[in-house]
Write an enzyme that holds these catalytic residues in place. Structure first.
Site, PDB file in Angstrom:
ATOM      1  N   HIS A 136       0.697  -1.003  -0.274  1.00 18.99           N
ATOM      2  CA  HIS A 136       0.243  -0.148  -0.233  1.00 18.99           C
ATOM      3  C   HIS A 136       0.982   1.362   0.451  1.00 18.99           C
ATOM      4  CE1 HIS A 136      -3.730  -2.107   0.647  1.00 18.99           C
ATOM      5  NE2 HIS A 136      -2.937  -2.953   1.746  1.00 18.99           N
ATOM      6  N   ASN A 180      -6.563   1.237  -3.040  1.00 18.72           N
ATOM      7  CA  ASN A 180      -7.570   1.869  -2.025  1.00 18.72           C
ATOM      8  C   ASN A 180      -6.921   3.559  -1.458  1.00 18.72           C
ATOM      9  OD1 ASN A 180      -5.545   0.539  -0.896  1.00 18.72           O
ATOM     10  ND2 ASN A 180      -6.503  -0.189   1.074  1.00 18.72           N
ATOM     11  N   ASP A 221       1.993  -7.190   2.253  1.00 16.25           N
ATOM     12  CA  ASP A 221       0.619  -6.757   2.767  1.00 16.25           C
ATOM     13  C   ASP A 221       1.384  -5.002   3.746  1.00 16.25           C
ATOM     14  OD1 ASP A 221      -0.939  -5.436   3.211  1.00 16.25           O
ATOM     15  OD2 ASP A 221      -2.055  -6.752   4.570  1.00 16.25           O
TER      16      ASP A 221
END
Lengths: 422, 312
Positions: free
Chosen positions: A59, A91, A302
């Protein structure tokens, strides 16, 4: 510009190569024969020379959340962790569900990122799981996969159509496996600790129900679905059985799901709050078995930066996720290769290079002559202590500060250029 | 033995971290304070000059009032802050609000919060004493202490008793604190309720789980009935109040299964006619009002002990 990396143990799983030798880099690509004169010599004696590592689950928080991480800072953290290619999740704000946002991300990466940053596109518009994002246009703009990561399409019919559509345009679907009804407001693994602490439970079945769904849809659509951050024994069992039948299904594992268990949440420290949650030792054993037999064939972090003020709140109000890029290689080497001896070093490199490259059909993850000279030098036996204060990330949300690890990257080379060295 | 030796905690966050000796010491201390309530002048100077903040982010009348009275009887200055009147509604974080209270020289903060772990979160970040007045479904230590005090007052001891806790255990901080406290003091605990609200995972805490109230009632010394909050819960946990009463309500017919000396307890507020028959709540076996009175003594003891530590 010609560089020679001398006398390292060259491990290139894509070419089934594992030998001591010299690696030649000429003008940003891997060369095949030694140049008459080199500009730079890197002594790799005692080091592993691997294809640049790839992390397909990161991310980067831009656009929209630049106080947590930027594409530039995330790329620097990646380089410091030994990664030459990272795949960003959609996102962001706005969500990466339109070609203009993808173009913006690529521009930012081209300007400021010291490693290769590849975008993914959303499966559904605004990650809402209601209608398809413009998948064809996203692929034309350069996304390497589709995912609603952080969210999960609950409507099986919509997911089926997304997978069919993704097959047409030739990109895999990555899925964050979470059944919203089963998980509800779950925060930690449903079991002893959730019962003791009165924290809402996140049952293993909440992941497994969607893994099973994905297996059925991968079979129905004859197309690749990749299950992100697999955390449960049941998921491993389902994946193992389906892969044995040749279903186009795969799974990745994150370091925290191996290094920690749900016992860690007992002090309500939000650096142990991630989604899916930390699970029990028996789930960890099943993940290790899944890695050992190849059921889980991709490693990923992640990497999920959040600012200190966002994490320093009540447990249920804190966002999920922790940093990962700078610790994952060390944690995996330490746990998988040194401590548990689940796999040997070449297999670990395979899971960080050729396997993710094949999954996303990337021109990366190999030391074949002519390939972009993305190279990671690893000292697999170097003992070091992770200090989050020295992190390249803008955030500091990690449970691993102060951990002593064995093995780390010592130099990261992207297109022939050293972008980070210890 | 003096307080200095047997009590060295500035905070009361939960029962789980307490030893049996510490629990007993709080109960013994409460004995002394209970007598204060019977005097004409119901006030002692123990916390004179101290500031106590009742910080109730989640609504409560009973517990807040009890703490306020306890603090007043100890001569502390008391401020009440509720969620609606705090800056939390303006987006201020819990940490910042607590730091502001501390900057105003709060000595003791009594926290009621909907998040499990909120009291510990504060205790790690401020110097003031933190008293947990209920954090999510985690712990409600003073409720468990007053329950034990009430049982001990009636039955002489806790060890060897069999206590049934009936109702919504899954979402209950009262249940968790009671389980920890009762087990530490040597009681046997059976949890009773629908399988959705009393999952078998609780057996790992060292208690028995039953879904047949009629089989449990004849065997217990205490039955502690928890409030059923069907309206606030997700409806999938049990079908209806009517069915709950049929299976788990302490009706008059069921009460006949109880031993004559079995105590009936309820942390309140009571749903008359739901978890307990209305007449039974007021009957001879009920100690519900004792619990309230004892709660005052327990909270005085807790404030006195923790407040005494924070002073140093």
């Amino acid at each position: 510009m010609k560089t020679i990396i001398r006398n390292g143990r060259i491990i290139d799983p894509a070419n089934r190569r594992d030998e001591i030798g010299d690696l030649i880099i000429a003008d940003g690509v891997i060369g095949s024969k030694a140049p008459e004169a080199e500009d730079q010599v890197i002594d790799a004696t005692g080091l592993v020379v691997a294809p640049g590592l790839i992390d397909i689950h990161v991310h980067l928080r831009e656009p929209g959340f630049g106080w947590k991480e930027t594409i530039e800072s995330g790329a620097r953290a990646a380089a410091a962790g030994g990664f030459t290619t990272i795949v960003g999740m959609p996102n962001t704000l706005p969500v990466a569900d339109s070609p203009s946002t993808i173009a913006w991300i690529k521009d930012r990466a081209a300007e400021g990122a010291c490693v290769n940053v590849l975008p993914t596109g959303a499966i559904s518009k605004n990650l809402e799981g209601e209608e398809l994002a413009p998948i064809g246009s996203l692929v034309q703009s350069g996304v390497v996969a589709l995912t609603d990561d952080g969210h999960c399409v609950q409507n099986n019919e919509l997911m089926r159509r997304a997978v069919e559509y993704a097959r047409m345009v030739g990109v895999p679907v990555l899925d964050h496996c979470q059944d919203y009804n089963l998980v509800g407001n779950g925060l930690v693994h449903e079991g002893y600790w959730s019962t003791l602490l009165g924290l809402p439970g996140w049952p293993a079945a909440g992941e497994e129900a969607i893994v099973a769904r994905n297996i059925l849809l991968a079979e129905l659509c004859d197309h690749q679905i990749h299950c992100q951050h697999v955390s449960t024994a049941g998921s491993v069992r389902l994946l193992r059985e389906a892969r044995a039948r040749g279903v186009k299904i795969s799974g990745e594992v994150c370091p925290h799901h191996l290094a920690l268990t749900d016992e860690s949440v007992q002090n309500f420290d939000t650096n142990y709050k991630m989604n899916p949650p930390l699970r029990t030792a028996s789930h960890v054993s099943a993940l290790l078995a899944g890695i050992a037999d190849g059921t889980l064939d991709v490693l990923a972090s992640d990497h999920a930066p959040h600012a200190k003020f966002e994490k320093e709140v009540e447990f249920d109000q804190a966002p999920f996720g922790i940093l990962g890029l700078e610790t994952e290689l060390g944690l995996f080497l330490d746990l998988l290769v040194h401590k548990t001896k689940t796999i040997e070093l070449p297999r670990l490199i395979e899971m960080f290079t050729v396997n993710p490259a094949r999954l996303l059909q990337l021109q990366a993850g190999t030391l074949s002559p002519g390939a972009s000279a993305d190279v990671t030098l690893i000292d697999p036996d170097l003992e070091w202590t992770y200090r989050v204060g020295e992190s390249k990330s803008l955030s500091c949300n990690t449970p691993f500060d102060g951990w002593k690890l064995k093995g780390r990257a010592v130099r990261t080379i992207v297109a022939g250029k050293t972008v980070w060295a210890l | 033995m003096t307080a200095d030796v047997r009590w060295n905690r500035k905070d009361l966050l939960g029962i789980r971290e307490l030893s049996a000796e510490e629990i007993t010491f709080i109960l013994d201390t409460a004995d002394a304070f209970k007598q204060v309530g019977t005097r004409d002048v119901k006030k002692v100077p123990a916390l004179r000059g101290k500031t106590l903040v009742n910080f109730f982010v989640e609504p409560s009348t009973r517990t807040r009032t009890s703490f306020e009275l306890a603090a007043t009887r100890l001569s502390a200055d008391v401020i009440n802050i509720s969620a609606a009147t705090s800056s939390l509604t303006k987006g201020e974080t819990l940490k910042d609000t607590a730091k502001i209270l501390e900057a105003n020289h709060a000595d003791i903060i009594v926290l009621r919060h909907s998040s499990a772990g909120a009291a510990q979160f504060l205790a790690e970040r401020v110097r003031a004493s933190i008293i947990n007045a209920g954090d999510g479904a985690h712990e409600h230590p003073t409720q468990a202490l007053l329950d034990l005090y009430t049982i001990r007052a009636r039955r002489g001891a806790i060890a060897g008793l069999h206590v049934a806790i009936v109702g919504d255990i899954l979402f209950s901080r009262v249940a968790r604190s009671n389980i920890f406290a009762l087990l530490k003091l040597g009681a046997r605990v059976t949890l009773v309720g629908p399988s959705t609200l009393v999952p078998r995972a609780f057996e790992q805490l060292g208690v028995s789980v039953s879904h047949r109230l009629d089989e449990v009632l004849p065997t217990v010394d205490v039955v502690n009935l928890l409030r059923i909050q069907h309206e606030r819960q997700r409806k999938e946990y049990f079908p209806s109040i009517g069915e709950y009463i049929r299976l788990f309500g302490l009706t008059k017919a069921r009460a006949k299964l109880l031993r004559p000396d079995c105590l009936i307890m309820h942390p309140g507020p009571i749903n008359r006619g739901v978890e307990i028959d209305s007449d039974l709540a007021d009957g001879v076996q009920s100690v519900i009002l004792d619990q309230v009175t004892n709660g005052l003594a327990i909270r005085m003891a807790v404030l006195y002990l923790c407040g005494g530590i924070s002073a140093r």
